[in-house]
Scaffold this motif. Structure first.
Motif: not given
Length: 274
Positions: A96, A98, A125-127, A129, A162-164, A177
């Protein structure tokens, strides 16, 4: 330890930047585990360039990385990396990362790390924000290579998630997403990767002149590229089979953008020349 009883290698990096006497400088550098930054460079225009280091050289299953970055008012920063980020086979464990970024009024961040290589078997798993205050601006670019085509080692197992999200004063400007498993039909689909293995993205939180937009659309590339102007975001994408070709396209597009986004010539970070 994670829920399977396997040791987790946790690393975090906290960075703060402020403007002092017309120069942007780091005012906080705090780390835990194997995440560092090199000495910063202040450019003649007063902007700051900083290079993130991950000494292990790769991210394995179970690793957790957290980056927290903030820019004070009027700070102007470019952040890149010392080398490619390598996500290794997790052997059933996810890794992960973040990234959390806060940009104060009139600040500007160019987030342009070197390429990301997702090895066969990696579970990522990449986030990301980004929270922007009024008149803050973000230039975000990335190159992601799945597998190692040059070594005849395609991405056949694992996934990339990935969620950006980009927000300005609690208003969502951009949200993407991505859930891409090695077995996903999107790899071959014409509305997906079309059989390619490399994706590059370049995004600017604002408008650019149409003449610049057309110049970027006309850039030669060893792959396929396109761009679109949305109300709050300008977005360009490349797909192909070479990380080098993707980087060549991204840097060429950045050089065309900078006179409009940063009101100056796009200086090349030293690390990109090595």
């Amino acid at each position: 330890m994670n829920e399977r009883g396997t040791p987790v290698w946790y690393a975090s990096l906290q960075l703060r930047y402020g403007q002092r006497h017309g120069r942007t400088v780091p005012i906080l550098r705090q780390h835990q585990g194997p995440l560092r930054v090199q000495k910063h460079f202040v450019q003649p225009d007063g902007s700051c360039q900083h290079i993130i280091l991950h000494p292990p050289g790769g991210i394995a299953g179970g690793d957790v990385l957290a980056l927290d970055i903030a820019l004070e008012q009027d700070a102007d920063v470019l952040i890149t990396s010392a080398g490619a980020a390598k996500w290794y086979n997790g052997f059933g464990q996810a890794a992960q990362q973040t990234l959390t970024v806060n940009l104060a009024r009139h600040s500007r961040l160019a987030w342009l790390p070197l390429e990301t290589i997702v090895f066969d078997g990696a579970q990522v798993q990449s986030q990301n924000r980004f929270d922007l205050q009024p008149d803050a601006a973000l230039l975000w670019g990335e190159v992601v290579c799945f597998g190692r085509p040059a070594g005849n080692k395609p991405f056949q197992q694992g996934y990339w998630r990935q969620r950006t999200e980009i927000w300005r004063q609690q208003q969502l400007l951009w949200c993407e997403h991505t859930r891409l498993a090695a077995s996903d039909p999107l790899w071959q689909s014409a509305i997906g990767l079309g059989g390619h293995s490399v994706i590059a993205t370049l995004l600017w939180t604002g408008q650019i002149p149409d003449a610049c937009h057309q110049e970027i659309l006309a850039l030669p590339c060893k792959g396929e590229a396109g761009a679109t102007q949305l109300p709050e975001v300008w977005l360009a994408r490349f797909i192909g089979d070479s990380a080098e070709a993707a980087w060549h396209w991204l840097r060429a597009a950045r050089e065309l953008l900078y006179p409009h986004t940063h009101q100056r010539h796009a200086d090349t970070p030293r690390i990109w020349r090595t």
